[in-house]
Motif scaffolding. Structure first.
Motif, PDB file in Angstrom:
ATOM      1  N   GLU A 109       0.830  -1.185   0.000  1.00 33.51           N
ATOM      2  CA  GLU A 109       0.000   0.000   0.000  1.00 33.51           C
ATOM      3  C   GLU A 109       0.874   1.248   0.000  1.00 33.51           C
ATOM      4  O   GLU A 109       1.786   1.379   0.816  1.00 33.51           O
ATOM      5  N   ARG A 110       0.620   2.136  -0.904  1.00 29.91           N
ATOM      6  CA  ARG A 110       1.370   3.381  -0.981  1.00 29.91           C
ATOM      7  C   ARG A 110       0.731   4.416  -0.050  1.00 29.91           C
ATOM      8  O   ARG A 110      -0.475   4.610  -0.065  1.00 29.91           O
ATOM      9  N   ALA A 111       1.595   5.068   0.743  1.00 34.64           N
ATOM     10  CA  ALA A 111       1.097   6.089   1.670  1.00 34.64           C
ATOM     11  C   ALA A 111       0.703   7.336   0.893  1.00 34.64           C
ATOM     12  O   ALA A 111       1.508   7.898   0.163  1.00 34.64           O
ATOM     13  N   THR A 112      -0.520   7.752   1.028  1.00 33.82           N
ATOM     14  CA  THR A 112      -1.006   8.929   0.302  1.00 33.82           C
ATOM     15  C   THR A 112      -1.583   9.981   1.234  1.00 33.82           C
ATOM     16  O   THR A 112      -1.910  11.081   0.808  1.00 33.82           O
ATOM     17  N   SER A 113      -1.719   9.671   2.506  1.00 32.15           N
ATOM     18  CA  SER A 113      -2.333  10.592   3.456  1.00 32.15           C
ATOM     19  C   SER A 113      -1.262  11.480   4.090  1.00 32.15           C
ATOM     20  O   SER A 113      -0.307  10.990   4.687  1.00 32.15           O
ATOM     21  N   ILE A 114      -1.446  12.804   3.963  1.00 30.81           N
ATOM     22  CA  ILE A 114      -0.513  13.752   4.559  1.00 30.81           C
ATOM     23  C   ILE A 114      -0.867  13.935   6.026  1.00 30.81           C
ATOM     24  O   ILE A 114      -1.999  14.280   6.367  1.00 30.81           O
ATOM     25  N   VAL A 115       0.115  13.689   6.898  1.00 31.82           N
ATOM     26  CA  VAL A 115      -0.136  13.799   8.336  1.00 31.82           C
ATOM     27  C   VAL A 115       0.507  15.055   8.933  1.00 31.82           C
ATOM     28  O   VAL A 115       0.096  15.506  10.009  1.00 31.82           O
ATOM     29  N   SER A 116       1.512  15.598   8.274  1.00 29.67           N
ATOM     30  CA  SER A 116       2.166  16.804   8.796  1.00 29.67           C
ATOM     31  C   SER A 116       3.038  17.413   7.702  1.00 29.67           C
ATOM     32  O   SER A 116       3.129  16.884   6.575  1.00 29.67           O
ATOM     33  N   PHE A 117       3.678  18.526   8.046  1.00 28.56           N
ATOM     34  CA  PHE A 117       4.603  19.191   7.134  1.00 28.56           C
ATOM     35  C   PHE A 117       5.916  19.441   7.876  1.00 28.56           C
ATOM     36  O   PHE A 117       5.921  19.717   9.084  1.00 28.56           O
ATOM     37  N   ARG A 118       6.998  19.346   7.139  1.00 30.43           N
ATOM     38  CA  ARG A 118       8.323  19.597   7.717  1.00 30.43           C
ATOM     39  C   ARG A 118       8.983  20.749   6.969  1.00 30.43           C
ATOM     40  O   ARG A 118       9.154  20.712   5.745  1.00 30.43           O
ATOM     41  N   ALA A 119       9.368  21.766   7.722  1.00 28.64           N
ATOM     42  CA  ALA A 119      10.094  22.910   7.164  1.00 28.64           C
ATOM     43  C   ALA A 119      11.533  22.864   7.673  1.00 28.64           C
ATOM     44  O   ALA A 119      11.769  22.586   8.854  1.00 28.64           O
ATOM     45  N   SER A 120      12.462  23.117   6.770  1.00 29.82           N
ATOM     46  CA  SER A 120      13.867  23.116   7.169  1.00 29.82           C
ATOM     47  C   SER A 120      14.598  24.261   6.492  1.00 29.82           C
ATOM     48  O   SER A 120      14.250  24.683   5.386  1.00 29.82           O
ATOM     49  N   ASN A 121      15.602  24.745   7.169  1.00 29.21           N
ATOM     50  CA  ASN A 121      16.393  25.864   6.676  1.00 29.21           C
ATOM     51  C   ASN A 121      17.834  25.638   7.095  1.00 29.21           C
ATOM     52  O   ASN A 121      18.110  25.338   8.261  1.00 29.21           O
ATOM     53  N   ARG A 122      18.751  25.759   6.137  1.00 31.35           N
ATOM     54  CA  ARG A 122      20.163  25.536   6.430  1.00 31.35           C
ATOM     55  C   ARG A 122      20.957  26.769   6.033  1.00 31.35           C
ATOM     56  O   ARG A 122      20.635  27.452   5.066  1.00 31.35           O
ATOM     57  N   VAL A 123      22.027  27.009   6.787  1.00 31.44           N
ATOM     58  CA  VAL A 123      22.891  28.152   6.520  1.00 31.44           C
ATOM     59  C   VAL A 123      24.345  27.672   6.544  1.00 31.44           C
ATOM     60  O   VAL A 123      24.718  26.819   7.354  1.00 31.44           O
ATOM     61  N   THR A 124      25.146  28.194   5.627  1.00 35.25           N
ATOM     62  CA  THR A 124      26.574  27.878   5.580  1.00 35.25           C
ATOM     63  C   THR A 124      27.346  29.026   6.229  1.00 35.25           C
ATOM     64  O   THR A 124      27.135  30.195   5.903  1.00 35.25           O
ATOM     65  N   VAL A 125      28.233  28.670   7.136  1.00 34.45           N
ATOM     66  CA  VAL A 125      28.947  29.675   7.927  1.00 34.45           C
ATOM     67  C   VAL A 125      30.447  29.543   7.699  1.00 34.45           C
ATOM     68  O   VAL A 125      31.013  28.447   7.802  1.00 34.45           O
ATOM     69  N   LYS A 126      31.094  30.670   7.384  1.00 34.33           N
ATOM     70  CA  LYS A 126      32.556  30.717   7.301  1.00 34.33           C
ATOM     71  C   LYS A 126      33.099  31.272   8.612  1.00 34.33           C
ATOM     72  O   LYS A 126      32.637  32.300   9.099  1.00 34.33           O
ATOM     73  N   ILE A 127      34.088  30.598   9.160  1.00 32.44           N
ATOM     74  CA  ILE A 127      34.707  31.021  10.415  1.00 32.44           C
ATOM     75  C   ILE A 127      36.170  31.324  10.130  1.00 32.44           C
ATOM     76  O   ILE A 127      36.957  30.411   9.835  1.00 32.44           O
ATOM     77  N   ARG A 128      36.546  32.581  10.193  1.00 29.61           N
ATOM     78  CA  ARG A 128      37.894  33.004   9.799  1.00 29.61           C
ATOM     79  C   ARG A 128      38.914  32.894  10.926  1.00 29.61           C
ATOM     80  O   ARG A 128      40.095  33.167  10.709  1.00 29.61           O
TER      81      ARG A 128
END
Length: 242
Positions: A109-128
């Motif tokens: 059985e293929r899952a077709t029911s949406i139960v929630s949403f996931r938001a993600s955000n990534r940042v790249t940091v330079k450290i000198r």
């Protein structure tokens, strides 16, 4: 009056044939040579680090997930600024909002029911200042980043630091060429060509798993980076003088 050879060439061309032409240079006109590669390396402490940090949030609706994620990333960015990281040294590298589907115990059985949403955000940091890598990671985690990793170190003045190694690589190439020349019973002449290959490689890349409230400070070892250079040289060779 044209010479017979020129007349014959003109006649052959008129008939569609390819006229015979004497070669411009014979094989003996090209100098004999020996080609070798020389290598050298130098070690240096990295002076730049780069890491990725992100936050992920789950919610029942897309808007709730997005709002929560925006608020969480806002705290992370403020923490970076408070840690003395210049705004030009951190940049958003990934932003996503995806539905999460219900799972089923039946593989057919293929899952077709949406139960929630996931938001993600990534940042790249330079450290000198690499001595501050661990403290920056602790700052990120303390501000709510729950995914920190992809750490790498770099020597920013690698080419300048390799200048001494370039001389050593050329000396290494000449040493090898002299061995071959001696074995072949010839002597080395002037270098015909010199080209460079190779370059520095990152010492370490990895991923750091961090909990939102890490009890112990991050442990980071920058170590040293090995910078290497290869030079390809061809020398003319000539018979050994009797």
């Amino acid at each position: 009056m044209k010479s017979p050879a020129i007349i014959a060439a003109i006649f052959a061309t008129a008939l569609g044939a390819t006229p015979f032409c004497a070669p411009l240079a014979l094989a003996d006109d090209f100098p004999s040579a020996v080609s070798v590669s020389g290598e050298a390396s130098v070690s240096a402490a990295p002076d730049l680090a780069q890491i990725d940090a992100g936050v992920a949030n789950d919610a029942k609706t897309a808007k709730e997930a997005s709002d929560a994620n925006n608020a969480a990333m806002g705290k992370v960015l403020l923490a970076l600024k408070g840690a003395g990281i210049d705004e030009k040294d951190y940049q958003t590298s990934r932003l996503s909002l995806q539905p999460q589907y219900a799972t089923s115990s039946k593989t057919s059985e293929r899952a077709t029911s949406i139960v929630s949403f996931r938001a993600s955000n990534r940042v790249t940091v330079k450290i000198r200042d690499v001595t501050k890598v661990a403290s920056v990671i602790d700052t990120l985690v303390g501000a709510g980043a729950n995914d920190v990793g992809n750490i790498s170190f770099e020597v920013t003045q690698a080419s300048k630091l390799l200048d001494g190694a370039r001389e050593q690589a050329l000396a290494d190439a000449r040493r090898k060429a002299e061995i071959y020349a001696k074995a072949a019973g010839v002597t080395l002449g002037a270098p015909l060509s010199i080209s460079e290959g190779g370059g520095p490689m990152p010492l370490f890349k990895g991923r750091i798993a961090a909990a939102p409230m890490a009890a112990a400070p991050a442990q980071v070892a920058p170590g040293e980076e090995t910078l290497s250079v290869t030079v390809n040289v061809s020398w003319a060779i000539k018979p050994k003088e009797q």
